[in-house]
Design a protein around this motif. Structure first.
Motif, PDB file in Angstrom:
ATOM      1  N   ILE A 276       0.832  -1.203   0.000  1.00  0.00           N
ATOM      2  CA  ILE A 276       0.000   0.000   0.000  1.00  0.00           C
ATOM      3  C   ILE A 276       0.868   1.255   0.000  1.00  0.00           C
ATOM      4  O   ILE A 276       0.554   2.238  -0.685  1.00  0.00           O
ATOM      5  CB  ILE A 276      -0.956  -0.011   1.211  1.00  0.00           C
ATOM      6  CG1 ILE A 276      -1.988  -1.135   1.025  1.00  0.00           C
ATOM      7  CG2 ILE A 276      -1.656   1.338   1.388  1.00  0.00           C
ATOM      8  CD1 ILE A 276      -2.874  -1.369   2.218  1.00  0.00           C
TER       9      ILE A 276
ATOM     10  N   ARG B 245      -4.471   2.237   4.540  1.00  0.00           N
ATOM     11  CA  ARG B 245      -4.513   3.334   3.582  1.00  0.00           C
ATOM     12  C   ARG B 245      -5.122   4.582   4.217  1.00  0.00           C
ATOM     13  O   ARG B 245      -4.654   5.702   4.013  1.00  0.00           O
ATOM     14  CB  ARG B 245      -5.309   2.919   2.342  1.00  0.00           C
ATOM     15  CG  ARG B 245      -5.146   3.879   1.169  1.00  0.00           C
ATOM     16  CD  ARG B 245      -5.969   3.469  -0.040  1.00  0.00           C
ATOM     17  NE  ARG B 245      -5.385   2.360  -0.734  1.00  0.00           N
ATOM     18  CZ  ARG B 245      -5.888   1.132  -0.773  1.00  0.00           C
ATOM     19  NH1 ARG B 245      -6.987   0.846  -0.114  1.00  0.00           N
ATOM     20  NH2 ARG B 245      -5.302   0.174  -1.452  1.00  0.00           N
TER      21      ARG B 245
ATOM     22  N   GLU C 241      -4.117  -3.606  -5.387  1.00  0.00           N
ATOM     23  CA  GLU C 241      -3.175  -2.581  -4.924  1.00  0.00           C
ATOM     24  C   GLU C 241      -2.109  -2.229  -5.973  1.00  0.00           C
ATOM     25  O   GLU C 241      -0.933  -2.057  -5.647  1.00  0.00           O
ATOM     26  CB  GLU C 241      -2.502  -3.014  -3.607  1.00  0.00           C
ATOM     27  CG  GLU C 241      -3.327  -2.709  -2.389  1.00  0.00           C
ATOM     28  CD  GLU C 241      -3.712  -3.981  -1.643  1.00  0.00           C
ATOM     29  OE1 GLU C 241      -3.054  -5.003  -1.824  1.00  0.00           O
ATOM     30  OE2 GLU C 241      -4.692  -3.922  -0.887  1.00  0.00           O
TER      31      GLU C 241
END
Length: 240
Positions: free
Chosen positions: A38, A86, A205
């Protein structure tokens, strides 16, 4: 006797606490690669506004929060943790107001010009129409789109968290099933290419650059598709 029982209870509690800490550490290690993925994805969007190691530390704190809120990880935990990781990083980016003022002002100016052109045409203009009307190069417009997206950093995770807010702090399986079905219905509002962008960005991702390579598009076009998809989904979820 009472003292002895209290001491035994304290020992058991201490052992249990130590066990919980050990479990947390094990889970943090197991899901650390998720944090790195991420961070890699977001770092490509924000141009090194925050040091990568700092982003990873913030992401790990988001992962720890997810573990404590979710409980013992199962097959659904990865998606839940991704949102918290995130979200923690985006919150820090917003808090730091990381974009230079000149970049924000230029982005706002171009945004107002695009809106004026849209009103004049009575429809959403294409990239060629925008660059010609505003007297800018395609590269300048693509950079504007990326800046615009970076400013908003709107994410699918935020949509999910909005939906989760309708339920208890820890949704039960029935709530989670309802949430999943509602999101699936929201995804059905998108065209095929928008669905692919959302899936590659939020499920797999991938960065904008990686998605652009897969779909043979520019980074800016991927950004535009993502933003449009989120706008459609938000509109649907508000009426759901």
């Amino acid at each position: 006797m009472l003292v002895q029982n209290a001491m035994e209870y304290a020992e058991v509690r201490s052992a249990a606490t130590a066990g919980c800490v050990a479990d947390e550490q094990a889970h943090l290690l197991a899901y650390a690669p998720l944090v790195k993925r991420i961070v890699y994805q977001l770092n490509s969007q924000v141009g090194g506004a925050i040091d990568r190691e700092d982003m990873e530390q913030i992401g790990l704190m988001g992962l720890l929060e997810a573990l404590r809120r979710y409980g013992t990880p199962d097959e659904s935990f990865g998606g839940f943790a991704s949102m918290r990781i995130r979200g923690a990083i985006l919150d820090e980016l917003r808090r730091q107001d990381w974009r230079p003022r000149e970049v924000r002002q230029q982005s706002h100016k171009l945004r107002d010009s695009v809106r004026a052109l849209t009103r004049r045409l009575g429809r959403e203009p294409g990239e060629a129409e925008i660059t010609q009307a505003l007297g800018i190069t395609a590269e300048t417009y693509q950079a504007y789109q990326l800046d615009e997206n970076a400013e908003q950093l709107a994410s699918f995770d935020e949509l999910v968290q909005e939906m989760e807010g309708r339920f208890a702090d820890t949704p039960n399986p029935e709530d989670q099933l309802m949430l999943r079905r509602t999101l699936e219905q929201a995804l059905m509002q998108l065209d095929e290419r928008e669905q692919r962008v959302v899936q590659m960005y939020y499920e797999f991702e991938l960065s904008y650059k990686e998605i652009a390579a897969v779909l043979d598009l520019t980074d800016a076009r991927v950004c535009q598709l993502n933003k449009g998809a989120l706008r459609k989904m938000k509109s649907f979820l508000k009426s759901a």
